[in-house]
Write a protein that holds these residues in place. Structure first.
Motif, short mmCIF file in Angstrom:
data_model
loop_
_atom_site.label_atom_id
_atom_site.label_comp_id
_atom_site.label_asym_id
_atom_site.label_seq_id
_atom_site.Cartn_x
_atom_site.Cartn_y
_atom_site.Cartn_z
N ILE A 135 -21.51 4.54 -2.99
CA ILE A 135 -22.85 4.77 -3.55
C ILE A 135 -23.29 3.58 -4.39
CG2 ILE A 135 -24.01 6.07 -5.37
CD1 ILE A 135 -24.19 7.62 -2.92
N SER A 136 -22.36 3.00 -5.15
CA SER A 136 -22.71 1.86 -6.00
C SER A 136 -23.11 0.64 -5.17
CB SER A 136 -21.55 1.50 -6.93
OG SER A 136 -20.49 0.90 -6.21
N ILE A 137 -22.53 0.51 -3.97
CA ILE A 137 -22.90 -0.58 -3.07
C ILE A 137 -24.33 -0.37 -2.54
CG2 ILE A 137 -22.39 -1.64 -0.81
CD1 ILE A 137 -19.41 -1.05 -1.42
N SER A 176 -28.61 4.57 -12.47
CA SER A 176 -28.23 5.83 -13.12
C SER A 176 -27.81 6.86 -12.07
CB SER A 176 -29.41 6.38 -13.94
OG SER A 176 -30.55 6.57 -13.12
N LEU A 177 -28.36 6.75 -10.86
CA LEU A 177 -27.99 7.68 -9.79
C LEU A 177 -26.52 7.53 -9.41
CD1 LEU A 177 -31.11 7.52 -7.43
CD2 LEU A 177 -30.38 9.43 -8.88
N THR A 178 -26.01 6.29 -9.50
CA THR A 178 -24.59 6.06 -9.20
C THR A 178 -23.71 6.82 -10.18
OG1 THR A 178 -25.05 3.86 -8.28
CG2 THR A 178 -22.79 4.31 -8.98
N LYS A 179 -24.05 6.74 -11.46
CA LYS A 179 -23.27 7.44 -12.48
C LYS A 179 -23.39 8.95 -12.32
CE LYS A 179 -21.80 3.84 -14.86
NZ LYS A 179 -20.37 3.52 -15.00
N ILE A 180 -24.61 9.40 -11.99
CA ILE A 180 -24.82 10.84 -11.81
C ILE A 180 -23.99 11.35 -10.64
CG2 ILE A 180 -26.52 12.60 -11.13
CD1 ILE A 180 -28.61 10.96 -12.70
N PHE A 181 -23.98 10.58 -9.54
CA PHE A 181 -23.21 11.01 -8.36
C PHE A 181 -21.73 11.09 -8.69
CE2 PHE A 181 -20.58 10.22 -4.69
CZ PHE A 181 -21.07 11.15 -3.79
N LEU A 184 -12.78 -0.57 0.44
CA LEU A 184 -12.66 0.82 0.00
C LEU A 184 -11.31 1.44 0.36
CD1 LEU A 184 -16.16 2.06 1.26
CD2 LEU A 184 -15.59 1.22 -1.03
N SER A 185 -10.46 0.68 1.06
CA SER A 185 -9.27 1.27 1.67
C SER A 185 -8.12 1.53 0.70
CB SER A 185 -8.77 0.37 2.80
OG SER A 185 -8.37 -0.89 2.30
N GLU A 186 -8.22 1.08 -0.54
CA GLU A 186 -7.13 1.30 -1.49
C GLU A 186 -7.62 1.90 -2.80
OE1 GLU A 186 -4.07 -1.64 -1.82
OE2 GLU A 186 -4.58 -2.56 0.08
N LEU A 187 -8.84 2.46 -2.81
CA LEU A 187 -9.41 3.02 -4.03
C LEU A 187 -9.18 4.52 -4.09
CD1 LEU A 187 -12.89 1.20 -4.11
CD2 LEU A 187 -10.82 0.57 -5.36
N ASP A 188 -9.09 5.06 -5.31
CA ASP A 188 -9.03 6.50 -5.50
C ASP A 188 -10.42 7.10 -5.70
OD1 ASP A 188 -6.31 6.60 -5.22
OD2 ASP A 188 -5.88 6.65 -7.37
N TYR A 189 -11.46 6.26 -5.60
CA TYR A 189 -12.84 6.74 -5.78
C TYR A 189 -13.76 6.05 -4.76
CZ TYR A 189 -12.53 2.50 -8.63
OH TYR A 189 -12.28 1.23 -9.08
N PRO A 190 -13.49 6.22 -3.45
CA PRO A 190 -14.27 5.50 -2.43
C PRO A 190 -15.74 5.90 -2.38
CG PRO A 190 -12.86 7.16 -1.40
CD PRO A 190 -12.45 7.07 -2.83
N LEU A 191 -16.06 7.17 -2.62
CA LEU A 191 -17.45 7.60 -2.50
C LEU A 191 -18.34 7.05 -3.61
CD1 LEU A 191 -17.25 11.27 -1.15
CD2 LEU A 191 -16.80 9.08 -0.02
N HIS A 204 -12.27 7.50 -14.85
CA HIS A 204 -12.07 6.09 -15.19
C HIS A 204 -13.20 5.24 -14.62
CE1 HIS A 204 -9.75 2.60 -16.42
NE2 HIS A 204 -9.90 2.08 -15.21
N PHE A 205 -13.70 5.59 -13.42
CA PHE A 205 -14.84 4.88 -12.83
C PHE A 205 -16.06 5.03 -13.73
CE2 PHE A 205 -18.72 5.04 -10.27
CZ PHE A 205 -18.66 3.83 -9.58
N LEU A 206 -16.25 6.24 -14.25
CA LEU A 206 -17.40 6.50 -15.12
C LEU A 206 -17.27 5.80 -16.46
CD1 LEU A 206 -17.87 10.30 -14.39
CD2 LEU A 206 -19.52 8.50 -13.87
N ASN A 207 -16.05 5.81 -16.99
CA ASN A 207 -15.79 5.20 -18.30
C ASN A 207 -14.41 4.55 -18.27
OD1 ASN A 207 -15.38 4.47 -20.96
ND2 ASN A 207 -16.07 6.42 -21.81
N PRO A 208 -14.32 3.23 -18.08
CA PRO A 208 -13.04 2.54 -17.96
C PRO A 208 -12.11 2.72 -19.15
CG PRO A 208 -14.83 1.12 -17.25
CD PRO A 208 -15.47 2.32 -17.88
N GLU A 209 -12.65 3.20 -20.28
CA GLU A 209 -11.82 3.40 -21.46
C GLU A 209 -10.99 4.68 -21.39
OE1 GLU A 209 -14.17 3.19 -24.95
OE2 GLU A 209 -14.81 1.11 -24.63
#
Length: 444
Positions: free
Chosen positions: A263-265, A272-277, A252-259, A117-122
């Motif tokens: 990285i995005s921060i 593009s590196l954020t998406k790749i990671f 970051l304390s309530e996310l299911d995708y903290p890493l 979902h982080f990669l593609n919200p749809e």
């Protein structure tokens, strides 16, 4: 002789496979879930909770390995508790282990869905989680050696990615961020955070579930456990500390995708590196997801073979030599949990099962030392009785903490256990003595 007795699990696993299974079972805990403990304890409070839990796991694994090598049985703690405590002990340990792994699987599936979902919200979280369930049920049915090789490859990728992550975020670490609101609830906040620290290591005990599929288990199982635990301790503390110093940790304390968010921060969401990671991050989640399905299916298989679950669940596929019905049954439970729970709730229930199982295992170790002093013990727990006593004491503290802070979920867990005991008694299972290999003491 029944079909189940004729069919045997294949002994094909080597130390490298065990390391991969041990790490793969757990490594998703470094990717998500642990950060939910921050909202209770803060960074320093959660660090303290993690140190306590790490001590528990070090003492537990060194003690548990004695049981695993002495009684290499696919039922794991179920087999040890039956041998030490009898039918009811086996039931409690088996129930707890089932809850541990069967609920860890949907918790990780939620994480997989969140990463996509982080990669593609749809992409809906639930539907992608269900998709992964189906795919990995099929992979596990195809064969344990093939599954173990898949675990090895995917685990190496997952470990490499976490090392790359640490390399990217380390230069951006700021102590001021990590020490900001370090213990917002004081010392009391440490206690409700303990289960989320357990999530860092939960399921490493699953190596015991493949004991019947290991070449030279008495020599290779300790190698798998110890190398796996060392890897996980290093990664857990590295990820926790560096992630906490990237930004205000409360974001970051309530996310299911903290890493991926961290990285995005650092690199920017448009990078593009954020998406790749985030894409590569799926490897860690997939590794654990695959491993928990492997472990939970062996637990269902072992308990069905011993008469604690319907016998048809102990069937072994003639072609692939895997417990296909047990694998499918576990997937069905995962589907139900995905539709009815949230990530946090499922994590807590899974941890509760694990903690009860740890306690039953340490109690079994103490009893078997007295009950069967001549039992062959290829690996002897060091510093006995100190190590198992420490593991048992910390586990008891964590269990009491969860009952206190998560009363509703505790009622669900212990209510299920009460129903299991009632059915067990009504069916007269408590009167039947198992004659299965490893489950009874040798004739005097």
């Amino acid at each position: 002789m029944t079909a189940t007795q004729k069919e045997q699990l294949k002994r094909v696993l080597k130390p490298i496979h065990l390391w991969a299974i041990a790490v793969s079972l757990v490594i998703s805990g470094e990717y998500f879930g642990w950060n939910l403990g921050w909202k209770y304890a803060g960074t320093i409070g959660f660090f303290i909770a993690s140190v306590v839990v790490t001590v528990m796991y070090i003492t537990f694994i060194f003690s548990y390995t004695e049981l695993t090598t002495s009684i290499p049985h696919a039922g794991g703690a179920f087999a040890y508790a039956y041998r030490a405590l009898g039918p009811f002990g086996g039931l409690v340990a088996g129930y707890a282990t089932l809850i541990d792994f069967l609920f860890a699987t949907p918790a990780i599936a939620f994480g997989l869905g969140a990463y996509l979902h982080f990669l593609n919200p749809e992409i809906p979280v639930l539907y992608s989680a269900l998709f992964f369930n189906v795919v990995f049920i099929i992979i596990n049915i195809l064969g344990v050696k093939e599954s173990a090789m898949f675990s090895l490859i995917i685990t190496l990728l997952a470990v490499a990615e976490l090392l790359i992550y640490l390399g990217i975020v380390a230069p951006h670490f700021k102590a001021a961020n990590f020490l900001n609101h370090p213990m917002p609830s004081g010392w009391t906040g440490i206690f409700p955070a303990l289960p989320y620290a357990v999530w860092f290591y939960l399921a490493i005990e699953g190596v015991a579930m493949v004991a019947e599929e290991v070449k030279d288990p008495k020599r290779n199982i300790p190698r798998g456990y110890i190398s796996g635990l060392a890897t996980l301790i290093f990664l857990a503390f590295g990820v926790m500390i560096f992630t906490g110093g990237i930004t205000d940790w409360r974001k970051l304390s309530e996310l299911d995708y903290p890493l991926p968010e961290a990285i995005s921060i650092v690199l920017g969401k448009a990078s593009s590196l954020t998406k790749i990671f985030a894409s590569i991050g799926l490897f860690g989640l997939i590794a654990s997801f695959h491993g928990t399905i492997l472990a939970s299916s062996r637990q269902v298989f072992a308990m069905a073979r011993s008469g604690y679950l319907p016998g048809w669940l102990s069937a072994i596929n003639h072609k692939f030599k895997t417990p296909h019905r047990a694998i499918i049954a576990g997937g069905f439970i995962s589907f139900i949990a995905l539709y009815t729970g949230t990530t946090g709730d499922v994590v807590i229930i899974s941890v509760m099962g694990a903690i009860v199982m740890y306690m039953m295992s340490m109690i079994s170790l103490f009893i078997l030392r007295k009950k069967e002093p001549k039992l062959e013990r290829p690996f002897v727990a060091p510093f006995f009785p100190v190590f198992p006593a420490i593991a048992l004491a910390i586990s008891a503290i964590v269990l009491v903490t969860m009952i206190w802070f998560y009363a509703k979920l505790s009622l669900i867990f212990f209510g299920g256990l009460a129903i299991a005991v009632l059915i067990f008694i009504l069916m007269g299972k408590h009167k039947l003595k198992l004659v299965e290999e490893f489950m009874i003491s040798p004739a005097k």
